[in-house]
Motif scaffolding. Structure first.
Motif, short mmCIF file in Angstrom:
data_model
loop_
_atom_site.label_atom_id
_atom_site.label_comp_id
_atom_site.label_asym_id
_atom_site.label_seq_id
_atom_site.Cartn_x
_atom_site.Cartn_y
_atom_site.Cartn_z
N SER A 23 35.04 43.22 25.07
CA SER A 23 35.25 44.13 26.19
C SER A 23 35.20 45.57 25.69
O SER A 23 35.37 45.84 24.50
CB SER A 23 36.58 43.84 26.87
OG SER A 23 37.64 44.04 25.96
N GLY A 72 39.64 37.47 39.39
CA GLY A 72 39.56 36.25 38.61
C GLY A 72 38.25 35.50 38.78
O GLY A 72 38.06 34.42 38.23
N GLN A 74 34.12 35.10 38.33
CA GLN A 74 33.03 35.57 37.48
C GLN A 74 31.95 36.17 38.37
O GLN A 74 31.69 35.68 39.46
CB GLN A 74 32.40 34.42 36.69
CG GLN A 74 33.25 33.90 35.57
CD GLN A 74 32.50 32.84 34.77
OE1 GLN A 74 31.54 32.23 35.24
NE2 GLN A 74 32.96 32.62 33.55
N ASN A 100 33.10 38.36 33.06
CA ASN A 100 34.30 37.54 33.22
C ASN A 100 35.50 38.30 33.75
O ASN A 100 36.34 37.73 34.43
CB ASN A 100 34.69 36.90 31.88
CG ASN A 100 33.71 35.83 31.46
OD1 ASN A 100 33.30 35.02 32.26
ND2 ASN A 100 33.34 35.84 30.20
N GLN A 101 35.59 39.58 33.39
CA GLN A 101 36.79 40.31 33.73
C GLN A 101 36.49 41.80 33.91
O GLN A 101 35.70 42.36 33.16
CB GLN A 101 37.83 40.13 32.62
CG GLN A 101 39.19 40.62 32.94
CD GLN A 101 40.16 40.31 31.82
OE1 GLN A 101 39.96 40.77 30.70
NE2 GLN A 101 41.17 39.51 32.12
N LYS A 103 38.91 45.33 34.79
CA LYS A 103 40.23 45.88 35.06
C LYS A 103 40.11 47.38 35.25
O LYS A 103 39.29 48.03 34.62
CB LYS A 103 41.18 45.63 33.88
CG LYS A 103 41.55 44.19 33.67
CD LYS A 103 42.52 44.08 32.51
CE LYS A 103 42.90 42.65 32.23
NZ LYS A 103 43.83 42.57 31.08
#
Length: 146
Positions: A23, A72, A74, A100-101, A103
């Motif tokens: 990430s 949550g 994909q 995938n994530q 934030k």
């Protein structure tokens, strides 16, 4: 002339046909100038040690689409090589890129702290007296304080 380009480079994942990149952080302002609907072009390369990297493909997205990974889920895009698409009749894609994530971290500014009630006390003083001497002279008070 169009908007400025932002180039983000991930780390290289060696000898892997299904790489999982680490990430990274980027400000929303740098990514899309604060516009969640702005189109973003993502380009994928296969790194070669001789410097002749191979173009795998590309896709476009928006920050709004990427935010789908915040719940949550994909989010995925087909990585398309336009040359292969034009030449090969049965070409589908060069792979799938999966997010995938995603934030969002609020980064508070100095003004946010002040507006939030944070108090800072400091004093600034400037001494203009002639007795300090010429700052270019190594014996003067001003040059010794530097």
């Amino acid at each position: 002339m169009g908007p400025p380009l932002l180039s983000l480079f991930s780390q290289v994942v060696m000898n892997n046909l299904s790489p999982a990149w680490k990430s990274f952080k980027v400000s929303v302002n740098s990514l899309c100038s604060g516009d969640p609907d702005r189109r973003l072009k993502c380009i994928v390369w296969d790194w070669d040690s001789n410097g002749k990297h191979d173009f795998i493909g590309e896709f476009t997205s928006t920050f709004k689409e990427m935010r789908g990974a915040m719940e949550g889920k994909q989010v995925q895009w087909e990585c398309i090589n336009p040359k292969y698409k034009a030449k090969k009749k049965n070409y589908k894609n060069s792979g799938i890129v999966i997010l995938n994530q995603c934030k969002i971290h609020k980064m508070h500014s100095f003004l946010d702290y002040i507006m939030g009630g944070c108090q800072i006390q400091f004093t600034v003083a400037i001494d203009f007296t002639a007795s300090n001497g010429d700052p270019r002279n190594s014996c003067s008070l001003i040059s010794r304080l530097r």
